[in-house]
Structures are given as structure tokens and as C-alpha cells.
Write a protein that holds these residues in place. Structure first.
Motif, PDB file in Angstrom:
ATOM      1  N   GLY A 132      -9.918  11.855  -1.671  1.00  0.00           N
ATOM      2  CA  GLY A 132     -10.275  11.233  -2.927  1.00  0.00           C
ATOM      3  C   GLY A 132     -11.359  10.179  -2.838  1.00  0.00           C
ATOM      4  O   GLY A 132     -11.880   9.741  -3.831  1.00  0.00           O
ATOM      5  N   LYS A 133     -11.734   9.769  -1.663  1.00  0.00           N
ATOM      6  CA  LYS A 133     -12.770   8.748  -1.522  1.00  0.00           C
ATOM      7  C   LYS A 133     -13.822   9.228  -0.526  1.00  0.00           C
ATOM      8  O   LYS A 133     -13.504   9.650   0.574  1.00  0.00           O
ATOM      9  CB  LYS A 133     -12.194   7.422  -1.017  1.00  0.00           C
ATOM     10  CG  LYS A 133     -11.282   6.759  -1.990  1.00  0.00           C
ATOM     11  CD  LYS A 133     -12.099   6.187  -3.107  1.00  0.00           C
ATOM     12  CE  LYS A 133     -11.200   5.463  -4.073  1.00  0.00           C
ATOM     13  NZ  LYS A 133     -11.882   4.956  -5.208  1.00  0.00           N
ATOM     14  N   GLY A 134     -15.065   9.122  -0.917  1.00  0.00           N
ATOM     15  CA  GLY A 134     -16.156   9.454  -0.010  1.00  0.00           C
ATOM     16  C   GLY A 134     -16.197  10.924   0.327  1.00  0.00           C
ATOM     17  O   GLY A 134     -15.487  11.753  -0.232  1.00  0.00           O
ATOM     18  N   LYS A 135     -17.057  11.240   1.258  1.00  0.00           N
ATOM     19  CA  LYS A 135     -17.186  12.628   1.690  1.00  0.00           C
ATOM     20  C   LYS A 135     -16.715  12.751   3.128  1.00  0.00           C
ATOM     21  O   LYS A 135     -16.871  11.826   3.929  1.00  0.00           O
ATOM     22  CB  LYS A 135     -18.647  13.067   1.602  1.00  0.00           C
ATOM     23  CG  LYS A 135     -19.164  13.126   0.190  1.00  0.00           C
ATOM     24  CD  LYS A 135     -20.583  13.621   0.176  1.00  0.00           C
ATOM     25  CE  LYS A 135     -21.109  13.700  -1.244  1.00  0.00           C
ATOM     26  NZ  LYS A 135     -22.488  14.153  -1.287  1.00  0.00           N
ATOM     27  N   ALA A 136     -16.168  13.884   3.435  1.00  0.00           N
ATOM     28  CA  ALA A 136     -15.743  14.143   4.798  1.00  0.00           C
ATOM     29  C   ALA A 136     -16.986  14.316   5.666  1.00  0.00           C
ATOM     30  O   ALA A 136     -18.026  14.783   5.193  1.00  0.00           O
ATOM     31  CB  ALA A 136     -14.871  15.400   4.849  1.00  0.00           C
TER      32      ALA A 136
ATOM     33  N   ALA B 233       0.161  -8.751  -0.439  1.00  0.00           N
ATOM     34  CA  ALA B 233      -0.708  -8.373   0.675  1.00  0.00           C
ATOM     35  C   ALA B 233      -1.888  -7.564   0.147  1.00  0.00           C
ATOM     36  O   ALA B 233      -1.721  -6.703  -0.718  1.00  0.00           O
ATOM     37  CB  ALA B 233       0.073  -7.547   1.691  1.00  0.00           C
ATOM     38  N   PRO B 234      -3.094  -7.840   0.661  1.00  0.00           N
ATOM     39  CA  PRO B 234      -4.228  -7.033   0.210  1.00  0.00           C
ATOM     40  C   PRO B 234      -4.067  -5.596   0.687  1.00  0.00           C
ATOM     41  O   PRO B 234      -3.497  -5.348   1.755  1.00  0.00           O
ATOM     42  CB  PRO B 234      -5.434  -7.698   0.855  1.00  0.00           C
ATOM     43  CG  PRO B 234      -4.909  -8.589   1.909  1.00  0.00           C
ATOM     44  CD  PRO B 234      -3.475  -8.862   1.594  1.00  0.00           C
ATOM     45  N   ARG B 235      -4.546  -4.692  -0.109  1.00  0.00           N
ATOM     46  CA  ARG B 235      -4.443  -3.283   0.261  1.00  0.00           C
ATOM     47  C   ARG B 235      -5.416  -2.994   1.386  1.00  0.00           C
ATOM     48  O   ARG B 235      -6.544  -3.490   1.393  1.00  0.00           O
ATOM     49  CB  ARG B 235      -4.754  -2.412  -0.946  1.00  0.00           C
ATOM     50  CG  ARG B 235      -3.732  -2.614  -2.051  1.00  0.00           C
ATOM     51  CD  ARG B 235      -4.096  -1.873  -3.277  1.00  0.00           C
ATOM     52  NE  ARG B 235      -3.702  -0.485  -3.139  1.00  0.00           N
ATOM     53  CZ  ARG B 235      -3.940   0.437  -4.060  1.00  0.00           C
ATOM     54  NH1 ARG B 235      -4.559   0.133  -5.158  1.00  0.00           N
ATOM     55  NH2 ARG B 235      -3.545   1.669  -3.878  1.00  0.00           N
ATOM     56  N   PRO B 236      -5.025  -2.196   2.367  1.00  0.00           N
ATOM     57  CA  PRO B 236      -5.932  -1.901   3.477  1.00  0.00           C
ATOM     58  C   PRO B 236      -7.085  -1.028   2.981  1.00  0.00           C
ATOM     59  O   PRO B 236      -6.922  -0.231   2.051  1.00  0.00           O
ATOM     60  CB  PRO B 236      -5.049  -1.137   4.468  1.00  0.00           C
ATOM     61  CG  PRO B 236      -3.931  -0.598   3.659  1.00  0.00           C
ATOM     62  CD  PRO B 236      -3.737  -1.547   2.515  1.00  0.00           C
ATOM     63  N   PRO B 237      -8.258  -1.164   3.603  1.00  0.00           N
ATOM     64  CA  PRO B 237      -9.383  -0.322   3.185  1.00  0.00           C
ATOM     65  C   PRO B 237      -9.113   1.134   3.540  1.00  0.00           C
ATOM     66  O   PRO B 237      -8.406   1.428   4.507  1.00  0.00           O
ATOM     67  CB  PRO B 237     -10.560  -0.879   3.974  1.00  0.00           C
ATOM     68  CG  PRO B 237      -9.957  -1.615   5.116  1.00  0.00           C
ATOM     69  CD  PRO B 237      -8.601  -2.073   4.668  1.00  0.00           C
ATOM     70  N   ARG B 238      -9.675   2.013   2.744  1.00  0.00           N
ATOM     71  CA  ARG B 238      -9.505   3.443   3.020  1.00  0.00           C
ATOM     72  C   ARG B 238     -10.408   3.854   4.170  1.00  0.00           C
ATOM     73  O   ARG B 238     -11.483   3.313   4.354  1.00  0.00           O
ATOM     74  CB  ARG B 238      -9.858   4.268   1.790  1.00  0.00           C
ATOM     75  CG  ARG B 238      -8.868   4.138   0.682  1.00  0.00           C
ATOM     76  CD  ARG B 238      -9.278   5.077  -0.442  1.00  0.00           C
ATOM     77  NE  ARG B 238      -8.357   4.997  -1.533  1.00  0.00           N
ATOM     78  CZ  ARG B 238      -7.470   5.949  -1.819  1.00  0.00           C
ATOM     79  NH1 ARG B 238      -7.400   7.023  -1.097  1.00  0.00           N
ATOM     80  NH2 ARG B 238      -6.659   5.801  -2.833  1.00  0.00           N
ATOM     81  N   LYS B 239      -9.961   4.857   4.904  1.00  0.00           N
ATOM     82  CA  LYS B 239     -10.758   5.390   5.999  1.00  0.00           C
ATOM     83  C   LYS B 239     -11.834   6.301   5.423  1.00  0.00           C
ATOM     84  O   LYS B 239     -11.594   6.979   4.421  1.00  0.00           O
ATOM     85  CB  LYS B 239      -9.866   6.181   6.951  1.00  0.00           C
ATOM     86  CG  LYS B 239      -8.822   5.349   7.634  1.00  0.00           C
ATOM     87  CD  LYS B 239      -7.943   6.199   8.511  1.00  0.00           C
ATOM     88  CE  LYS B 239      -6.827   5.364   9.093  1.00  0.00           C
ATOM     89  NZ  LYS B 239      -5.904   6.180   9.857  1.00  0.00           N
TER      90      LYS B 239
ATOM     91  N   ALA C 134      -7.123  -5.176  -8.218  1.00  0.00           N
ATOM     92  CA  ALA C 134      -6.336  -4.178  -7.489  1.00  0.00           C
ATOM     93  C   ALA C 134      -5.809  -4.726  -6.170  1.00  0.00           C
ATOM     94  O   ALA C 134      -4.663  -4.458  -5.792  1.00  0.00           O
ATOM     95  CB  ALA C 134      -7.176  -2.928  -7.238  1.00  0.00           C
ATOM     96  N   ASN C 135      -6.630  -5.508  -5.467  1.00  0.00           N
ATOM     97  CA  ASN C 135      -6.243  -5.961  -4.131  1.00  0.00           C
ATOM     98  C   ASN C 135      -5.451  -7.256  -4.115  1.00  0.00           C
ATOM     99  O   ASN C 135      -4.579  -7.432  -3.281  1.00  0.00           O
ATOM    100  CB  ASN C 135      -7.490  -6.128  -3.260  1.00  0.00           C
ATOM    101  CG  ASN C 135      -8.115  -4.798  -2.900  1.00  0.00           C
ATOM    102  OD1 ASN C 135      -7.474  -3.768  -3.006  1.00  0.00           O
ATOM    103  ND2 ASN C 135      -9.362  -4.835  -2.499  1.00  0.00           N
ATOM    104  N   ARG C 136      -5.761  -8.174  -5.009  1.00  0.00           N
ATOM    105  CA  ARG C 136      -5.120  -9.484  -4.967  1.00  0.00           C
ATOM    106  C   ARG C 136      -4.159  -9.721  -6.115  1.00  0.00           C
ATOM    107  O   ARG C 136      -3.503 -10.741  -6.172  1.00  0.00           O
ATOM    108  CB  ARG C 136      -6.184 -10.576  -4.979  1.00  0.00           C
ATOM    109  CG  ARG C 136      -7.037 -10.541  -3.747  1.00  0.00           C
ATOM    110  CD  ARG C 136      -7.859 -11.770  -3.633  1.00  0.00           C
ATOM    111  NE  ARG C 136      -8.754 -11.645  -2.500  1.00  0.00           N
ATOM    112  CZ  ARG C 136      -9.909 -12.246  -2.421  1.00  0.00           C
ATOM    113  NH1 ARG C 136     -10.318 -13.022  -3.396  1.00  0.00           N
ATOM    114  NH2 ARG C 136     -10.661 -12.090  -1.363  1.00  0.00           N
ATOM    115  N   GLY C 137      -4.095  -8.801  -7.042  1.00  0.00           N
ATOM    116  CA  GLY C 137      -3.230  -8.999  -8.199  1.00  0.00           C
ATOM    117  C   GLY C 137      -1.907  -8.286  -8.067  1.00  0.00           C
ATOM    118  O   GLY C 137      -1.572  -7.721  -7.028  1.00  0.00           O
TER     119      GLY C 137
END
Length: 154
Positions: free
Chosen positions: A141-145, A130-136, A12-15
Motif C-alpha cells: 500500500g505504500k511506495g513501489k516494490a 507511541a509514535p507509529r513506526p515508519p513503513r518499510k 496520525a502519529n502523535r494524536g
């Protein structure tokens, strides 16, 4: 077959990524120093947006069947491919069209790579994706608030 999360993340990040009507395709050429248990590795995934477990499993079965027909003729040794199911498309799209999507996607990705290889051979600089930036943390959709602060008692 790709099974480890790390390999999915590398794809996902490098391809290269390509959105097609019936699926999303990610592909990356492995580096020479990376060990590989197979010349071509493939991974399949569907998010919960595709539907419940039954719908996700159906979509992944269709992706596996499409890959079994298309990849032997178009996949290149030393590559990792990740096929991602799309909501309302992968499970519903007529199978011949799904096969065509995958074949067209592989052809386009490899044509891009061949063009970049030719530029490298001529000594021209070729920008890497370019590598995708990490999510905050707490992003949709990612992690918990984060939890709100506790209210003081009475």
C-alpha cells in the motif's frame, strides 16, 4: 482546515485514534508553540479503498456535513481533528447514525484526555501515545516494490 500533509501525519502519529462504525477519527491537542490559523482545525481524507473519485468525494462531503453539525458543540479550541472515511460505511451509513458516531467519538476522546490531564495534575506519569513506526519501502500500500535486477542480454 488542515491542508498540509505534515499536519495530517502529526495527527496520525502523535494524536489519539478511534475507530467508529462510520468513520475513523484522529485527534491531537496542538502544542502552545505551534501556530494556528484557527482555534479548531479539521481535515478530511478517504483512501482509494473507499472507491473511485465519486465515492470518495461523496464520503468526504458527508464527513464535512457531519463535522459542521457536531464540531461546534463538541470540538475544543487548540485541537486538530482528522476524519477518515471507511469503505462501505461512510457513504452508506444513515446520516443520523454518522452524526452519532462522530459525537460519541469526540466525547470518548476528550474523556480520555481529561482523565490523563487529571493524572498529570496529581503528578502521576501518563504515557504519551507511541509514535507509529515508519513503513518499510515496498510495504503493501505504500511506495513501489523494488524492481528485479535486469537480465543480461543474449
Amino acid at each position: 482546515m488542515i491542508k498540509r500533509r505534515r499536519d495530517f501525519v502529526l495527527a496520525a502519529n502523535r494524536g489519539q485514534r478511534l475507530g467508529l462504525p462510520g468513520l475513523n477519527l484522529q485527534a491531537r491537542r496542538r502544542r502552545a508553540e505551534e501556530p494556528a490559523e484557527a482555534p479548531v482545525r479539521v481535515g478530511y481524507t478517504c483512501s482509494k479503498k473507499v472507491g473511485g473519485a465519486v465515492q470518495r468525494n461523496r464520503a468526504k462531503r458527508r464527513l464535512r456535513a457531519a463535522a459542521a453539525e457536531v464540531l461546534p458543540g463538541l470540538a475544543r479550541p487548540g485541537w486538530d481533528y482528522v476524519l477518515i472515511g471507511r469503505r462501505d460505511a461512510t457513504a452508506e451509513r444513515p446520516f443520523p447514525e454518522l452524526l452519532g458516531d462522530l459525537a460519541a467519538g469526540l466525547t470518548r476522546l476528550h474523556a480520555r484526555e481529561d482523565k490523563a490531564d487529571a493524572a498529570r495534575a496529581r503528578g502521576e506519569p501518563v504515557p504519551e501515545p507511541a509514535p507509529r513506526p515508519p513503513r518499510k519501502p515496498g510495504a503493501k500500500g505504500k511506495g513501489k516494490a523494488p524492481k528485479p535486477p535486469a537480465k543480461p542480454g543474449p
